[in-house]
Design an enzyme around this catalytic site. Structure first.
Site: not given
Ligand code: G6P
Length: 610
Positions: A27, A487, A75, A2, A483, A490, A506, A100-101, A605
């Site tokens: 965040r 992207k 979050w 957060c 990557e 996301e 395979h 936060n945590g 993020k």
């Protein structure tokens, strides 16, 4: 993960708190709230579900006057996103906290507090903290002592801001495992999860250390370290401009950050190259001796930063000739470590606060690595402070949740590392002037690739209705394909997976049909012929191919094969060049789909929780 902000001033703090929260929204953004102590009356608190803009609207309708306050953007970890779970949390109208945590022992504390008659109004792990502080205040301790006693009982990670109706001249802050900075103003003090939140009000910062507790008044500030001793922490002046966190002429931060890459790479290279190689001082004076003795490299990171590490493995093994192992931090930290002799441990992180990466670093330091090196974008971050050696990426603030310029600057940093290791591992002195020229040409080359923007925007229309997408590559192009897939998933929510092209037969070949676009990263290198055979396997099964290829590669377009020409470059920098069109593809697909490009659903993020 957060974001928290707090302010104690002689002026109204609500606008400062709201602006700070907007800047911290990267965040987390599922709910937000603030609590302000006014000249009289109870603590004023407002909480809303959704983004900070909702909270701003609520404050417009119900102004919260007052010169002391704390605020939070969430979050969710414990408890769904809801107004009741949004911070600040309060105890009996007396004190309020933002956190936060994650508090790991919240369950036993909660049971104990329920037995004592506390009433819980949320499902969060945080609420036990505010009840514990209340009990200490109620027992007659002052606010500082109440916070000290409370954090002594907490297990887990926290950055805390605390206010008490009966102590209107103080705000308390504490940090353990989650980031927290103090902003120093003229007769005012602030707290926040990062400096960006406070840039509109100050450029002077104190970075709290693990276990610190701070008591902030308007004029005075006292900090105690983990041992309870009063300490002086240095005040640092930030050179980041407040407007570097603004969107400017761009529609989204992600778009701005994609286009900033040539500049970010120029900055990352500055002062680190001579005409014929990487300067020895690039990694600090002690690094050369350590690197010369390095016999193996372990790279640990998360998300996009992990992909940068995967590219580096190809470079280090090919150019230095020593083994390089790359792993995601959340796996590494819970695995039995086998440390090869004389190994270098490298972490890669945009934020420098990713919980799993930090934990991996701490484990590595205890398990016999010769040296730890952090490649990081945030100079004051925990990762930087706890590593022996540091190479900063200088990408500037990255706000879009999907990482772009942080990734390409990490690749540049990893190239600097590879060239340095290669020089030190050669028996004869080498001349890297060709590699230096290539690195210096990168910003101009990336400008040329960015000119593909319109082409890719048109191409994006063909992906909007798709539900799945496959990305293929071989060699260094494989992590670039990973990557690209990351992207796309996301920000556009299209299911995308990357495969090494040779692995197609395979399993994933079974998925190929006209509804499964296949994006191919096809630089003109030694693996091209092998890659072409893999593409034939797709074509033969009616797959739709989108091939990003060098100018020089003789691919034929046909109704099922679309070729997007990328300016030809050297193998060494191909991974950077081919990254750009994939970022643009994800961006334009997301814009067309109308998703929230900068703040995609469910993500954040900076992942400061496990
Ligand atoms: C989150 C972000 C990603 C990032 C990852 C690792 O998932 O959304 O963009 O790559 O964390 O973060 P770091 O700051 O350690 O690079």
């Amino acid at each position: 993960m957060c974001g928290i902000v707090g302010a104690i001033a002689h002026r109204p703090v609500a606008p400062i708190l709201l602006e700070g929260l907007k800047r911290l929204e990267y965040r987390g953004y599922d709910s937000a709230g603030l609590a302000v102590i006014g000249p009289e009356g109870p603590i004023g608190r407002l909480r809303t579900l959704g983004k900070v803009s909702k909270l701003s609207e609520a404050v417009d309708s119900h102004p919260l006057p007052g010169t002391l306050g704390i605020a939070h953007t969430r979050w969710a970890t414990h408890g769904e996103p809801s107004t009741a779970n949004a911070h600040p949390h309060m105890a009996r109208e007396r004190c309020a906290i933002v956190h936060n945590g994650i508090i790991e022992n919240h369950e036993p504390l909660r049971r104990e507090q329920l037995e004592q008659g506390h009433r819980f109004t949320s499902q969060t792990d945080t609420e036990v903290i505010v009840h514990a502080i209340y009990d200490e205040l109620d027992a007659g301790h002052d606010l500082t002592e109440a916070v000290r006693r409370t954090v002594g009982r907490l297990e887990g990670a926290y950055a805390l801001g605390v206010i008490d109706r009966q102590t209107p001249d103080r705000m308390l802050a504490a940090r353990q495992g989650s980031p927290l900075v103090i902003g120093v103003g003229f007769q005012e003090h602030f707290i926040a999860s990062d400096v960006f939140a406070l840039l509109p009000v100050t450029n002077r910062f104190i970075f709290l250390e693990e276990g610190d507790i701070a008591e902030l008044g308007r004029e005075q500030l006292t900090i105690w370290d983990a041992q309870g001793e009063i300490v002086e922490r240095p005040v640092r002046t930030s050179t980041v401009a407040a407007d570097s966190t603004e969107r400017g002429r761009f529609r989204h931060f992600m778009q701005k950050e994609i286009f900033e890459q040539p500049r970010a790479i120029t900055d990352t290279l500055e002062g680190r190259l001579s005409a014929d190689g990487v300067l020895p001082e690039a990694f600090g004076v002690d690094a050369e001796a350590v690197f010369a003795e390095t016999r193996a490299v372990t790279i640990v990171a998360c998300g996009t930063s992990f992909h940068a590490g995967l590219v580096a493995r190809y470079w280090i093994e090919a150019l230095v000739g020593i083994p390089c192992n790359v792993e995601v931090a959340s796996e590494y930290r819970y695995r039995q470590q086998v440390v090869p002799p004389s190994s270098l441990f490298v972490t890669i992180s945009q934020s420098g606060e990713t919980a799993d990466t930090l934990a991996a670093l701490r484990i590595a330091k205890e398990s016999g690595y010769a040296t730890t090196l952090a490649i990081c974008n945030v100079p004051e971050s925990s990762l930087v402070r706890e590593s022996d050696l540091v190479l900063l990426t200088r990408a500037g603030p990255e706000i879009g949740v999907a990482s772009t310029k942080a990734f390409t600057t990490q690749l540049v940093a990893l190239l600097l590392l590879t060239l340095t290791l290669a020089r030190l591992h050669r028996t004869a002195p080498g001349d890297d002037s060709a590699s230096v020229a290539l690195l210096r040409s990168l910003p101009a080359q990336l400008e040329r690739v960015l000119a593909l923007d319109e082409t890719v925007a048109v191409l994006a229309e063909r992906f909007v209705e798709k539900h799945h997408c496959l990305f293929l590559g071989r060699g260094e192009a494989y992590p670039i394909a990973m990557e690209g897939a990351l992207k796309l998933k996301e920000i556009s929510y299209i299911h995308a997976e990357a495969y090494p092209a040779g692995e197609l037969k395979h399993g994933p070949l079974a998925l190929i049909d006209e509804d499964m676009p296949v994006v191919v990263v096809a630089p003109n290198n030694a693996l091209l012929e092998k890659l072409k055979s893999n593409l034939e396997e797709v074509r033969a099964r009616g797959g739709e191919l989108y091939v990003f290829a060098d100018d020089q590669v003789p691919f034929q377009e046909d109704p099922d094969v679309t070729i997007i020409r990328v300016p030809e470059t050297d193998d060494l920098i191909d991974p950077l060049v081919f990254t750009i069109p994939l970022q643009l593809l994800a961006y334009h697909v997301a814009v067309l789909k109308g998703t929230d490009v900068d703040q995609p659903r469910n993500l954040a993020k900076s992942v400061t929780v496990e």
